[in-house]
Design a protein around this motif. Structure first.
Motif, PDB file in Angstrom:
ATOM      1  N   LEU A  92      54.579 -73.563 -40.126  1.00  0.00           N
ATOM      2  CA  LEU A  92      54.941 -73.782 -41.528  1.00  0.00           C
ATOM      3  C   LEU A  92      56.451 -73.902 -41.704  1.00  0.00           C
ATOM      4  CD1 LEU A  92      52.583 -71.428 -43.604  1.00  0.00           C
ATOM      5  CD2 LEU A  92      52.438 -73.890 -43.315  1.00  0.00           C
ATOM      6  N   ARG A  93      57.193 -73.030 -41.045  1.00  0.00           N
ATOM      7  CA  ARG A  93      58.649 -73.066 -41.194  1.00  0.00           C
ATOM      8  C   ARG A  93      59.256 -74.347 -40.625  1.00  0.00           C
ATOM      9  NH1 ARG A  93      58.954 -66.679 -39.664  1.00  0.00           N
ATOM     10  NH2 ARG A  93      58.869 -65.874 -41.822  1.00  0.00           N
ATOM     11  N   SER A  94      58.619 -74.870 -39.571  1.00  0.00           N
ATOM     12  CA  SER A  94      59.122 -76.124 -39.001  1.00  0.00           C
ATOM     13  C   SER A  94      58.956 -77.292 -39.958  1.00  0.00           C
ATOM     14  CB  SER A  94      58.388 -76.419 -37.684  1.00  0.00           C
ATOM     15  OG  SER A  94      57.019 -76.739 -37.933  1.00  0.00           O
ATOM     16  N   GLN A  95      58.072 -77.129 -40.950  1.00  0.00           N
ATOM     17  CA  GLN A  95      57.866 -78.160 -41.962  1.00  0.00           C
ATOM     18  C   GLN A  95      58.720 -77.928 -43.202  1.00  0.00           C
ATOM     19  OE1 GLN A  95      53.644 -78.060 -42.668  1.00  0.00           O
ATOM     20  NE2 GLN A  95      53.121 -78.739 -40.593  1.00  0.00           N
ATOM     21  N   GLY A  96      59.657 -76.987 -43.116  1.00  0.00           N
ATOM     22  CA  GLY A  96      60.552 -76.726 -44.220  1.00  0.00           C
ATOM     23  C   GLY A  96      59.991 -75.827 -45.302  1.00  0.00           C
ATOM     24  N   VAL A  97      58.886 -75.133 -45.014  1.00  0.00           N
ATOM     25  CA  VAL A  97      58.277 -74.251 -46.008  1.00  0.00           C
ATOM     26  C   VAL A  97      58.940 -72.884 -45.939  1.00  0.00           C
ATOM     27  CG1 VAL A  97      56.141 -73.160 -46.780  1.00  0.00           C
ATOM     28  CG2 VAL A  97      56.090 -75.479 -45.839  1.00  0.00           C
ATOM     29  N   ASP A  98      59.280 -72.329 -47.107  1.00  0.00           N
ATOM     30  CA  ASP A  98      59.834 -70.979 -47.180  1.00  0.00           C
ATOM     31  C   ASP A  98      58.690 -69.982 -47.007  1.00  0.00           C
ATOM     32  OD1 ASP A  98      61.202 -68.666 -47.703  1.00  0.00           O
ATOM     33  OD2 ASP A  98      61.319 -68.965 -49.867  1.00  0.00           O
ATOM     34  N   VAL A  99      58.686 -69.261 -45.891  1.00  0.00           N
ATOM     35  CA  VAL A  99      57.603 -68.334 -45.579  1.00  0.00           C
ATOM     36  C   VAL A  99      58.174 -66.919 -45.462  1.00  0.00           C
ATOM     37  CG1 VAL A  99      55.725 -67.755 -44.009  1.00  0.00           C
ATOM     38  CG2 VAL A  99      56.404 -70.141 -44.303  1.00  0.00           C
ATOM     39  N   SER A 100      57.559 -65.977 -46.159  1.00  0.00           N
ATOM     40  CA  SER A 100      57.942 -64.578 -46.038  1.00  0.00           C
ATOM     41  C   SER A 100      56.682 -63.744 -45.858  1.00  0.00           C
ATOM     42  CB  SER A 100      58.717 -64.101 -47.268  1.00  0.00           C
ATOM     43  OG  SER A 100      57.942 -64.288 -48.438  1.00  0.00           O
ATOM     44  N   ILE A 101      56.819 -62.559 -45.287  1.00  0.00           N
ATOM     45  CA  ILE A 101      55.663 -61.697 -45.073  1.00  0.00           C
ATOM     46  C   ILE A 101      55.918 -60.347 -45.712  1.00  0.00           C
ATOM     47  CG2 ILE A 101      55.126 -62.869 -42.908  1.00  0.00           C
ATOM     48  CD1 ILE A 101      56.022 -60.356 -41.453  1.00  0.00           C
ATOM     49  N   ARG A 102      54.837 -59.711 -46.164  1.00  0.00           N
ATOM     50  CA  ARG A 102      54.876 -58.346 -46.685  1.00  0.00           C
ATOM     51  C   ARG A 102      53.842 -57.548 -45.902  1.00  0.00           C
ATOM     52  NH1 ARG A 102      57.063 -58.136 -51.833  1.00  0.00           N
ATOM     53  NH2 ARG A 102      57.393 -55.935 -51.295  1.00  0.00           N
ATOM     54  N   GLN A 103      54.297 -56.567 -45.165  1.00  0.00           N
ATOM     55  CA  GLN A 103      53.382 -55.788 -44.335  1.00  0.00           C
ATOM     56  C   GLN A 103      52.834 -54.602 -45.110  1.00  0.00           C
ATOM     57  OE1 GLN A 103      54.989 -54.069 -40.726  1.00  0.00           O
ATOM     58  NE2 GLN A 103      52.963 -54.021 -39.756  1.00  0.00           N
ATOM     59  N   VAL A 104      51.504 -54.480 -45.108  1.00  0.00           N
ATOM     60  CA  VAL A 104      50.822 -53.387 -45.787  1.00  0.00           C
ATOM     61  C   VAL A 104      50.723 -52.205 -44.834  1.00  0.00           C
ATOM     62  CG1 VAL A 104      48.676 -52.668 -46.901  1.00  0.00           C
ATOM     63  CG2 VAL A 104      49.530 -55.004 -47.210  1.00  0.00           C
ATOM     64  N   GLY A 105      50.954 -51.010 -45.333  1.00  0.00           N
ATOM     65  CA  GLY A 105      50.907 -49.821 -44.498  1.00  0.00           C
ATOM     66  C   GLY A 105      52.271 -49.454 -43.962  1.00  0.00           C
ATOM     67  N   THR A 106      52.344 -48.306 -43.339  1.00  0.00           N
ATOM     68  CA  THR A 106      53.610 -47.813 -42.785  1.00  0.00           C
ATOM     69  C   THR A 106      53.755 -48.283 -41.348  1.00  0.00           C
ATOM     70  OG1 THR A 106      53.468 -45.838 -44.175  1.00  0.00           O
ATOM     71  CG2 THR A 106      54.980 -45.763 -42.294  1.00  0.00           C
ATOM     72  N   PRO A 107      54.774 -49.094 -41.049  1.00  0.00           N
ATOM     73  CA  PRO A 107      54.957 -49.557 -39.664  1.00  0.00           C
ATOM     74  C   PRO A 107      55.057 -48.386 -38.694  1.00  0.00           C
ATOM     75  CG  PRO A 107      56.371 -50.780 -41.161  1.00  0.00           C
ATOM     76  CD  PRO A 107      55.768 -49.664 -41.963  1.00  0.00           C
ATOM     77  N   GLY A 108      54.302 -48.462 -37.617  1.00  0.00           N
ATOM     78  CA  GLY A 108      54.292 -47.401 -36.625  1.00  0.00           C
ATOM     79  C   GLY A 108      53.256 -46.328 -36.875  1.00  0.00           C
TER      80      GLY A 108
END
Length: 608
Positions: free
Chosen positions: A208-224
């Motif tokens: 997706l990013r290679s196509q110029g799309v702004d992509v962000s992620i939100r992780q659910v839960g506590t990392p680790g």
């Protein structure tokens, strides 16, 4: 006409109810015609003039007060018809947004007393933009809503609850390509529980990013966060025995009770280990469960479904020694290895018998002794839902089986390899070997060929006859398949088809799988036709009977949260937006309060 009111009312057309004010005003304007009455004149002399003026003024004020009270109540009621709202300021992303929302059962895990799906819901509500598409990431991606306003997206997300299936995140991220507009953005919300095992989602993000799309992620839960769960991760149901895998995700040994309905046994599972739990398969619908009080309760129970029909009343029409045949020993093998049992009754022609059995087998019959009535009654029993097996023998097509057989005789073939022509899982792996001879036949009506000779002549077929089925077995006893270890397996699978008896494998599925049904009712009561996605745990009712779907996913049951190398915040521009907050219910409440006040006022004044 009321377009000016659209800034305050969701349904301005409701203001046409203002016409109702006219009758109210008319009632107050019409004065009753005075009537003449004879009264003593002394009464007027005794009244004080100032008091009389005061009372007249008071009555006028009271009358006007009640009038205005009625007008206000009627205006509020009319406003309720027009659905008033308040414009509440808020913020939203200043761009079109595609939200890829984890819709898997993993979100039902609890963390600090709160289920993770609530955090996912909060993230999704924060990510709403001007135009919004929500892609639900389950075993297959699905669009929850497409191209809707911020208000509609928020309303949908507030009602959303995750399904009971595993997630294939990468497929859902790639599906966002179809919905994101130029200049738009994609927000991926998930626990990313299998991120360390599966890098496909990273490749999807890169695509997706290679196509110029702004992509962000939100992780659910506590990392680790570590997994603290013991769950059922696999259920294999067989006719005689069911095997269940229990996985311990703790870093310590756990002992728990594993139960089949109310019959329980204690099982100890080592740290990060798997235990094998086996029990005799019960008929019908059975609940199995474990008593582990952990952070993920969804995998603590499962339902299994097994066909309840066990005994098969079997009529064998024969002049030979059926109890010394390969077929009999195959059926006995099925009888001993599965709950299915055969109650045999032998009919020796020309003896007559009433044919009302579940299964009729014609084996090694004397042509001169067979009575036509027996064949006709067997065909009649098949027409009403029974099953018939016609076994190959010399002179088979001179026995008068025309009503039963879907093929007609054309000749006798010499030695041939027997080719498997069936693609179903239960029969596709069977090698029928070699036959020294076979009947060359022509197909006369609809049939399902399980095996054919090299000249394409069908040698084993199943064909419908009314509501039942007929199996034509055209291989002689000296064919190599009679001695094959898979010979009983063939008969077990064929009898399940003949008797319309579904094997346990065809009744028990993992959630997230898609199956074809003519009609089905989901555990929540929703009606489905055609393709059915098993997105919820529980029992589904289909036209053929009950089936069960269970969460069986080791990755989903592993409730640990990985530490990602991705940024979990999105730096996109936001703008002030106004959402419509419906206040109709408050307006109606105010009308009710006004009416109650009027009743109190009239009682206080003494008019009621």
């Amino acid at each position: 006409m009321f377009s000016w009111a659209s800034s305050w009312f969701a349904n301005p057309a409701g203001l046409w109810a203002l016409i109702a004010l006219l009758p109210l005003i008319a009632v107050y304007l019409i004065k009753p015609k005075p009537t003449r009455q004879t009264i003593p004149s002394l009464m007027f002399l005794m009244r004080d003039r100032d008091k009389k003026r005061f009372n007249a003024l008071f009555q006028a004020l009271v009358r006007e007060f009640l009038f205005f009270l009625h007008v206000i109540a009627l205006l509020l009621l009319i406003a309720a018809f027009a659905q008033p709202f308040l414009s509440v300021p808020g913020t939203q992303a200043a761009t079109d947004t595609v939200i890829v929302l984890d819709d898997s059962a993993a979100l039902y895990a609890t963390e600090e007393g709160r289920e993770r799906w609530r955090q996912a819901q909060d993230f999704a509500l924060e990510s709403v933009g001007r135009s919004n598409t929500v892609i639900l990431a389950g075993s297959i991606p699905r669009a929850g809503v497409e191209g809707v306003s911020a208000d509609r997206a928020r309303a949908y997300l507030r009602e959303w609850r995750p399904s009971n299936q595993p997630v294939r995140l990468s497929a859902s991220i790639l599906a966002a390509q179809e919905f994101v507009s130029p200049g738009g953005r994609v927000v991926v919300i998930s626990t990313f529980q299998d991120a360390d095992l599966d890098n496909d989602y990273r490749q999807a993000l890169a695509t997706l990013r290679s196509q110029g799309v702004d992509v962000s992620i939100r992780q659910v839960g506590t990392p680790g966060a570590l997994a603290n769960n013991v769950g059922i991760v696999d259920v294999v149901v067989r006719e005689s025995e069911t095997r269940v895998e229990l996985q311990n995700y703790y870093f310590e040994e756990r002992t728990l009770s594993a139960c089949v309905e109310q019959s329980c046994t204690d099982i100890t599972i080592g740290p990060r280990d798997v235990a094998d739990w086996r029990f005799t398969t019960p008929p019908g619908i059975t609940r199995i469960h474990i008593d582990s009080q952990d952070s993920f309760l969804l995998d603590n129970e499962a339902l299994i479904v097994v066909d309840t029909r066990r005994a098969v009343r079997t009529l064998v029409v024969t002049n030979g020694d059926f109890y010394d045949s390969y077929l009999y020993f195959a059926l006995r093998s099925i009888d001993q290895s599965t709950p299915l049992t055969f109650d045999f009754e032998i009919n020796t022609p020309p003896q007559l018998i009433d044919v009302n059995h579940d299964l009729v087998i014609f084996y090694d019959v004397d042509q001169e002794l067979l009575v036509g009535r027996t064949v006709r009654e067997a065909a009649g029993r098949a027409a009403t839902g029974g099953a018939v097996i016609v076994m190959a023998q010399d002179g088979l097509f001179g026995l008068g089986y025309d009503e039963l057989l879907p093929v007609s005789f054309r000749g006798v073939g010499e030695a041939s390899v027997v080719v498997n022509s069936q693609s179903t899982a239960a029969l596709s792996q069977i090698d029928y070997g070699f036959t020294p001879s076979y009947f060359i036949v022509d197909e006369q009506r609809s049939l399902q060929a399980l095996a054919r000779a090299t000249d394409n002549s069908p040698v084993i077929t199943i064909s419908p006859l009314g509501q039942g089925r007929v199996l034509y077995y055209g291989l002689p006893d000296d064919a190599s398949f009679s001695l094959d270890p898979l010979y009983p397996v063939f008969w077990r699978s064929a009898l399940n088809v003949l008797l319309d008896r579904r094997s346990p494998e065809a009744l028990n599925f993992p959630t997230g799988q898609m199956i074809s049904v003519s009609q089905a009712t989901t555990p929540s009561g929703r009606q489905v036709t055609g393709t059915l996605l098993l997105e919820s745990k529980g029992v589904y009712q289909t036209a053929q009977g009950s089936i069960a779907a269970n969460l069986l996913s080791p990755r989903t049951s592993d409730t640990s949260i990985p530490v990602l190398d991705e940024a979990t915040t999105a730096g996109y521009a936001r703008e002030i937006s106004f959402s419509q907050q419906d206040i109709t219910q408050w307006v109606i409440l105010l009308v009710v309060l006004l009416l109650l006040f009027e009743i109190w006022y009239l009682k206080w004044r003494g008019d009621a």
